[in-house]
Write an enzyme that holds these catalytic residues in place. Sequence first.
Site, PDB file in Angstrom:
ATOM      1  N   ASP A   1       0.983  -1.198   0.044  1.00  0.00           N
ATOM      2  CA  ASP A   1      -0.006   0.004   0.066  1.00  0.00           C
ATOM      3  C   ASP A   1       1.077   1.187  -0.023  1.00  0.00           C
ATOM      4  O   ASP A   1       0.386   2.433   0.295  1.00  0.00           O
ATOM      5  CB  ASP A   1      -1.051  -0.064   1.137  1.00  0.00           C
ATOM      6  CG  ASP A   1      -0.306  -0.119   2.694  1.00  0.00           C
ATOM      7  OD1 ASP A   1       0.944  -0.120   2.562  1.00  0.00           O
ATOM      8  OD2 ASP A   1      -0.944  -0.022   3.558  1.00  0.00           O
TER       9      ASP A   1
ATOM     10  N   ASP B   1       9.021  -5.614  11.095  1.00  0.00           N
ATOM     11  CA  ASP B   1       9.681  -4.454  11.185  1.00  0.00           C
ATOM     12  C   ASP B   1      10.525  -4.141  12.724  1.00  0.00           C
ATOM     13  O   ASP B   1      11.507  -3.528  12.608  1.00  0.00           O
ATOM     14  CB  ASP B   1       8.903  -3.348  10.564  1.00  0.00           C
ATOM     15  CG  ASP B   1       7.651  -3.411  11.557  1.00  0.00           C
ATOM     16  OD1 ASP B   1       7.333  -4.301  12.655  1.00  0.00           O
ATOM     17  OD2 ASP B   1       6.738  -2.396  11.215  1.00  0.00           O
TER      18      ASP B   1
END
Length: 351
Positions: free
Chosen positions: A174, A262
Site C-alpha cells: 500500500d 519491522d
Amino acid sequence: MCRQRRLIRAIWGVTLLLVSMVLVSVRRHGIPGVVNDQRSREGTAGDSEQPETMLVDVMDRIGGDEKLKVHIPHSIAGKGLALRELFIAVKTTRKFHQSRMGLLLLTWISRVKEQTYVFTDEDDDELEGKLGDHLVFTNCSSEHSHPALSCKMAAEFDAFLASGLSWFCHLDDDNYLNPQALLKLLSSYSPDQDIYIGKPSLNRPIHASETLLNNQTKSVYFWFATGGAGFCISRKLATKMAPWASGSNFLITSQLIQLPDDCTVGYIIECKIGGHLLASNLFHSHLENLQLMQKDQLSKQVTLSYGIFEKKLNAIKLAGPFSQHDDPSRFRSLHCVLYPDTSWCPQPVTQ
C-alpha cells in the site's frame, strides 16, 4: 519455470519445518547457535515462561524529552548512485494481487521494474506473467501473524544478500514509492556506511522482553522504522545483520521478542549490532494523517500510502486528474503529476 517453482516451494517448506522445530526448542532451552554466542551478558528481569511484550513510555528511563536524533556524516561516496544499485522489495499477499499490486504495477513499479521484487505467499500465473522472475513465491503463510510476516522478511533479506546490490529497501503493497526522491536521499550516504533509514511509528523507543536461556527475560529498548512506511538498509549494515537475519535466523530472532518483522529489524540493528535508526520524515504510512501533506511537498516524499485510519479513508489530498471515486488511493493522480507523459494520464487540451 514450474520446476523452479516446485524447487522454491520445497526449499521453503523444509526451511519452515526446521524453523518450527527450532522455535519449540527456543521456548524450552533458549536460542542456540550464533545468535546465542553473541548475546549480551547483561542481567535478566523476571522468570516467567513466556516473555512479556508491551509498549511503554520510556521517557522517564532515558531522561527528559529525548528525541530520536542520529547524526551520521554524509559521504561523497554515495554521489552518482544509480537505480540499478537498489534492491526494492515489496511484501504482499494473494488477496491483494489484483487490487493493490495491480495499482502499483500501473504506477511506480512501471518506472523501476528491473529493481523491484515482489514477495508473496501463493502462485499467481497472471502476476507472474507481468513480473517474471521478479515475483518470488515464499511459501510463507498468508496470515497477518508475526511468524508469517517474519517469514517473508527473511525471504526479502536473503534475496538482497544474494543480489550483491548496494541498498535494500522494503515496502508494503500500500506504498507509493517515488524512485527519484529515494535516489536523492540515498545518494547522501554510502552503502559502505551503517545506514538504517526510515520513519519510526512511535515517539519513543519500543520496550520488549527478550527471551534468554532458562526462560529468563531481559528488558530491551530500541527504535525501529515502521514497515508500513518503508525503510532502507545499506549493504554494509545488512551484512552485519546476517547472523540474526539470514535464513531461519530471522524467524528465531523474531521469536525472542515476539514482535513483528519491522520491530525485529530494529532490534537486530540497535540491540545486537549497536547501530541506530536514522529517522526521516520522507517516509509515510497510512497510520498518519496523510491529508495534512501539502501539494508542493508531494514530489519530495520518498513514500506515501493510503488506507483506513480512524474508520475513514486516509489518503493525500490531490485535485484531479482522476476523481476520488475512480482513484481513492490518489496514486494514479499522483503518478500523473510526477510523470505527466505516462500513456494513460489525461493529456492537457491544446488550443
